[in-house]
Design an enzyme around this catalytic site. Sequence first.
Site, PDB file in Angstrom:
ATOM      1  N   ASP A  64      -8.431   6.754 -12.122  1.00 32.60           N
ATOM      2  CA  ASP A  64      -8.598   6.738 -10.666  1.00 32.60           C
ATOM      3  C   ASP A  64     -10.032   6.360 -10.283  1.00 32.60           C
ATOM      4  O   ASP A  64     -10.272   5.848  -9.199  1.00 32.60           O
ATOM      5  CB  ASP A  64      -8.320   8.126 -10.074  1.00 32.60           C
ATOM      6  CG  ASP A  64      -6.888   8.560 -10.228  1.00 32.60           C
ATOM      7  OD1 ASP A  64      -6.008   7.854  -9.716  1.00 32.60           O
ATOM      8  OD2 ASP A  64      -6.639   9.609 -10.867  1.00 32.60           O
ATOM      9  N   LEU A 118      -0.584   1.950 -10.369  1.00 27.74           N
ATOM     10  CA  LEU A 118      -0.198   2.170  -8.969  1.00 27.74           C
ATOM     11  C   LEU A 118      -0.844   3.486  -8.541  1.00 27.74           C
ATOM     12  O   LEU A 118      -0.397   4.556  -8.962  1.00 27.74           O
ATOM     13  CB  LEU A 118       1.327   2.224  -8.851  1.00 27.74           C
ATOM     14  CG  LEU A 118       1.942   2.065  -7.449  1.00 27.74           C
ATOM     15  CD1 LEU A 118       3.456   1.849  -7.551  1.00 27.74           C
ATOM     16  CD2 LEU A 118       1.633   3.190  -6.502  1.00 27.74           C
ATOM     17  N   ASP A 119      -1.905   3.408  -7.789  1.00 25.69           N
ATOM     18  CA  ASP A 119      -2.537   4.611  -7.252  1.00 25.69           C
ATOM     19  C   ASP A 119      -1.964   4.861  -5.860  1.00 25.69           C
ATOM     20  O   ASP A 119      -1.798   3.934  -5.069  1.00 25.69           O
ATOM     21  CB  ASP A 119      -4.061   4.416  -7.171  1.00 25.69           C
ATOM     22  CG  ASP A 119      -4.745   5.650  -6.623  1.00 25.69           C
ATOM     23  OD1 ASP A 119      -4.679   6.701  -7.274  1.00 25.69           O
ATOM     24  OD2 ASP A 119      -5.330   5.566  -5.526  1.00 25.69           O
ATOM     25  N   GLU A 128      -2.567   5.047 -17.162  1.00 28.74           N
ATOM     26  CA  GLU A 128      -2.133   6.357 -16.663  1.00 28.74           C
ATOM     27  C   GLU A 128      -0.785   6.766 -17.229  1.00 28.74           C
ATOM     28  O   GLU A 128      -0.562   7.947 -17.516  1.00 28.74           O
ATOM     29  CB  GLU A 128      -2.036   6.341 -15.125  1.00 28.74           C
ATOM     30  CG  GLU A 128      -1.396   7.619 -14.601  1.00 28.74           C
ATOM     31  CD  GLU A 128      -1.376   7.770 -13.108  1.00 28.74           C
ATOM     32  OE1 GLU A 128      -1.739   6.833 -12.394  1.00 28.74           O
ATOM     33  OE2 GLU A 128      -1.005   8.875 -12.661  1.00 28.74           O
ATOM     34  N   THR A 169      -8.790  14.200   0.656  1.00 26.04           N
ATOM     35  CA  THR A 169      -7.374  14.184   0.319  1.00 26.04           C
ATOM     36  C   THR A 169      -6.493  14.649   1.471  1.00 26.04           C
ATOM     37  O   THR A 169      -6.873  15.535   2.240  1.00 26.04           O
ATOM     38  CB  THR A 169      -7.106  15.058  -0.924  1.00 26.04           C
ATOM     39  OG1 THR A 169      -5.713  15.050  -1.209  1.00 26.04           O
ATOM     40  CG2 THR A 169      -7.552  16.504  -0.713  1.00 26.04           C
ATOM     41  N   GLY A 218      -4.478   8.391  -1.458  1.00 24.23           N
ATOM     42  CA  GLY A 218      -4.873   7.411  -2.467  1.00 24.23           C
ATOM     43  C   GLY A 218      -6.360   7.436  -2.764  1.00 24.23           C
ATOM     44  O   GLY A 218      -7.188   7.557  -1.851  1.00 24.23           O
ATOM     45  N   LYS A 238      -9.180   5.347  -0.469  1.00 22.97           N
ATOM     46  CA  LYS A 238     -10.329   6.026   0.150  1.00 22.97           C
ATOM     47  C   LYS A 238     -11.635   5.285  -0.165  1.00 22.97           C
ATOM     48  O   LYS A 238     -12.533   5.191   0.680  1.00 22.97           O
ATOM     49  CB  LYS A 238     -10.397   7.482  -0.329  1.00 22.97           C
ATOM     50  CG  LYS A 238      -9.378   8.361   0.402  1.00 22.97           C
ATOM     51  CD  LYS A 238      -9.619   9.829   0.171  1.00 22.97           C
ATOM     52  CE  LYS A 238      -8.852  10.413  -0.957  1.00 22.97           C
ATOM     53  NZ  LYS A 238      -7.400  10.441  -0.770  1.00 22.97           N
ATOM     54  N   THR A 291       1.061   6.907  -5.561  1.00 25.58           N
ATOM     55  CA  THR A 291       2.522   6.856  -5.763  1.00 25.58           C
ATOM     56  C   THR A 291       3.260   7.704  -4.729  1.00 25.58           C
ATOM     57  O   THR A 291       4.325   7.325  -4.239  1.00 25.58           O
ATOM     58  CB  THR A 291       2.876   7.323  -7.190  1.00 25.58           C
ATOM     59  OG1 THR A 291       2.157   6.514  -8.111  1.00 25.58           O
ATOM     60  CG2 THR A 291       4.360   7.185  -7.467  1.00 25.58           C
ATOM     61  N   ASP A 338       5.383   1.988 -11.040  1.00 22.66           N
ATOM     62  CA  ASP A 338       4.234   2.396 -11.858  1.00 22.66           C
ATOM     63  C   ASP A 338       4.422   1.889 -13.295  1.00 22.66           C
ATOM     64  O   ASP A 338       3.491   1.366 -13.918  1.00 22.66           O
ATOM     65  CB  ASP A 338       4.106   3.931 -11.919  1.00 22.66           C
ATOM     66  CG  ASP A 338       3.955   4.591 -10.554  1.00 22.66           C
ATOM     67  OD1 ASP A 338       2.969   5.294 -10.338  1.00 22.66           O
ATOM     68  OD2 ASP A 338       4.846   4.409  -9.697  1.00 22.66           O
ATOM     69  N   HIS A 368      -3.547  16.917  -1.370  1.00 24.02           N
ATOM     70  CA  HIS A 368      -4.005  17.955  -2.296  1.00 24.02           C
ATOM     71  C   HIS A 368      -5.050  18.871  -1.657  1.00 24.02           C
ATOM     72  O   HIS A 368      -5.869  19.462  -2.353  1.00 24.02           O
ATOM     73  CB  HIS A 368      -4.591  17.330  -3.573  1.00 24.02           C
ATOM     74  CG  HIS A 368      -3.583  16.569  -4.397  1.00 24.02           C
ATOM     75  ND1 HIS A 368      -3.482  15.190  -4.389  1.00 24.02           N
ATOM     76  CD2 HIS A 368      -2.624  17.001  -5.242  1.00 24.02           C
ATOM     77  CE1 HIS A 368      -2.504  14.812  -5.197  1.00 24.02           C
ATOM     78  NE2 HIS A 368      -1.966  15.889  -5.736  1.00 24.02           N
TER      79      HIS A 368
HETATM   80  P1  AMP Z   1      -5.323  12.153  -2.991  1.00 25.99           P
HETATM   81  O1  AMP Z   1      -6.751  12.104  -2.541  1.00 25.99           O
HETATM   82  O2  AMP Z   1      -4.768  13.544  -2.995  1.00 25.99           O
HETATM   83  O3  AMP Z   1      -4.475  11.165  -2.247  1.00 25.99           O
HETATM   84  O4  AMP Z   1      -5.361  11.714  -4.504  1.00 25.99           O
HETATM   85  C1  AMP Z   1      -5.795  10.437  -4.831  1.00 25.99           C
HETATM   86  C2  AMP Z   1      -5.245  10.027  -6.160  1.00 25.99           C
HETATM   87  O5  AMP Z   1      -5.870  10.823  -7.159  1.00 25.99           O
HETATM   88  C3  AMP Z   1      -3.744  10.251  -6.319  1.00 25.99           C
HETATM   89  O6  AMP Z   1      -3.011   9.130  -5.918  1.00 25.99           O
HETATM   90  C4  AMP Z   1      -3.643  10.478  -7.799  1.00 25.99           C
HETATM   91  O7  AMP Z   1      -3.699   9.256  -8.462  1.00 25.99           O
HETATM   92  C5  AMP Z   1      -4.938  11.243  -8.122  1.00 25.99           C
HETATM   93  N1  AMP Z   1      -4.807  12.699  -8.021  1.00 25.99           N
HETATM   94  C6  AMP Z   1      -5.497  13.516  -7.210  1.00 25.99           C
HETATM   95  N2  AMP Z   1      -5.128  14.799  -7.387  1.00 25.99           N
HETATM   96  C7  AMP Z   1      -4.191  14.811  -8.335  1.00 25.99           C
HETATM   97  C8  AMP Z   1      -3.422  15.815  -8.967  1.00 25.99           C
HETATM   98  N3  AMP Z   1      -3.573  17.107  -8.664  1.00 25.99           N
HETATM   99  N4  AMP Z   1      -2.542  15.437  -9.925  1.00 25.99           N
HETATM  100  C9  AMP Z   1      -2.396  14.141 -10.244  1.00 25.99           C
HETATM  101  N5  AMP Z   1      -3.073  13.133  -9.673  1.00 25.99           N
HETATM  102  C10 AMP Z   1      -3.975  13.451  -8.736  1.00 25.99           C
HETATM  103 MG    MG Z   2      -4.147   7.397  -9.282  1.00 29.08          MG
HETATM  104 MG    MG Z   3      -1.047   5.938 -10.603  1.00 26.01          MG
END
Ligand code: AMP
Ligand code: MG
Ligand code: MG
Length: 304
Positions: free
Chosen positions: A247, A118-119, A76, A195, A220, A224, A121, A53, A198
């Site tokens: 993002d 880097l999305d 970021e 997600t 990611g 998506k 991570t 990153d 999350h």
């Molecule tokens: P996800 O859909 O949970 O894979 O999230 C997609 C991307 O959104 C992640 O790779 C992060 O870059 C960002 N993201 C989503 N939720 C969070 C969170 N609670 N804290 C930090 N980054 C987040």
């Molecule tokens: Mg991201």
């Molecule tokens: Mg990132």
Amino acid sequence: MNHSLVSLARLTNCCVQLAKEAGLVIRRVQSTGHLHLVNKDTQGGFDPQTEADLAAQRLIVGHLRLWFPLIHVIGEEGELSGGAEDGTRAAPSGLAAGLEAVTLEMDADEVVVWVDPLDGTREFSEGNLECVTTLIGITHRGTPVGGVVGQPWFTSDAGRTLYSADGMAGVGGPLQVPAAIATEKGHPRFKIVTTKSHMTETMMAEVRQCNPTEVWQLGGAGNKVLALLEGKADAYLYHAPGMKRWDAAAPEALLRAMGGYLTDCQGGQYAYNKDVDPVCAGGILASLSRGNIDIMVRAINHKS
Ligand code: AMP
Ligand code: MG
Ligand code: MG
């Protein structure tokens, strides 16, 4: 000539080149096996960062500031010391395919480039490499006008870089758009991508409230949106405040270029001005169809 003017075509072209190079940097770090993973979240959550990153952001932000000193660049990983690991070079000449049709000239002070080096991570650190993207979103007067999504691992070997800019037709780069979307038992497919890492009970209840024909939990944000662009899913729902402008900006630009939308969970636009709080506090909805956005807004807000 006004030296504060920036050509969207040239800026997008530079971002395409930097996303490609960032992909090589990310792959190089991954190949060493030493990611140096740390948790950036000080509130008890998990927000990972690795050496990849940092190295990718140094490369992208360092060169953008060198080549376009008067624009605003927000990455970021914040303000990092040290430059690109292998030095700086001149801006690329020529234009990637399609960018010759882009004529917008922007006042540099009204340009903000949002960089997520880097999305995905978390997925990167777990070895789910196809979820990784590099996101560079170009915004002008608060609105996305260009975007680059790099995918360092695509079909498990060579990466790809997709891009768009206002004025060019559609999205540049190897996008795999299917001829027709499958339907299920005569009903139109309504596949929601959301997600994986999350998810909450409340969010899953909202996803179900939309009456999807299928729910796909995928890692990611960039990844998506690629699923939407390639017809692998119909709508993206994330109703939590975790995503940030870096993002959302590049994904929104590519969606717009294909006639699509990225909004908050009320269906409203995000603004991308330089002084805005980067948190997308109202969550994220995205789709190529406005009708799908409206279905999700109604379901989330109990209007169905
Ligand atoms: P996800 O859909 O949970 O894979 O999230 C997609 C991307 O959104 C992640 O790779 C992060 O870059 C960002 N993201 C989503 N939720 C969070 C969170 N609670 N804290 C930090 N980054 C987040
Ligand atoms: Mg991201
Ligand atoms: Mg990132």
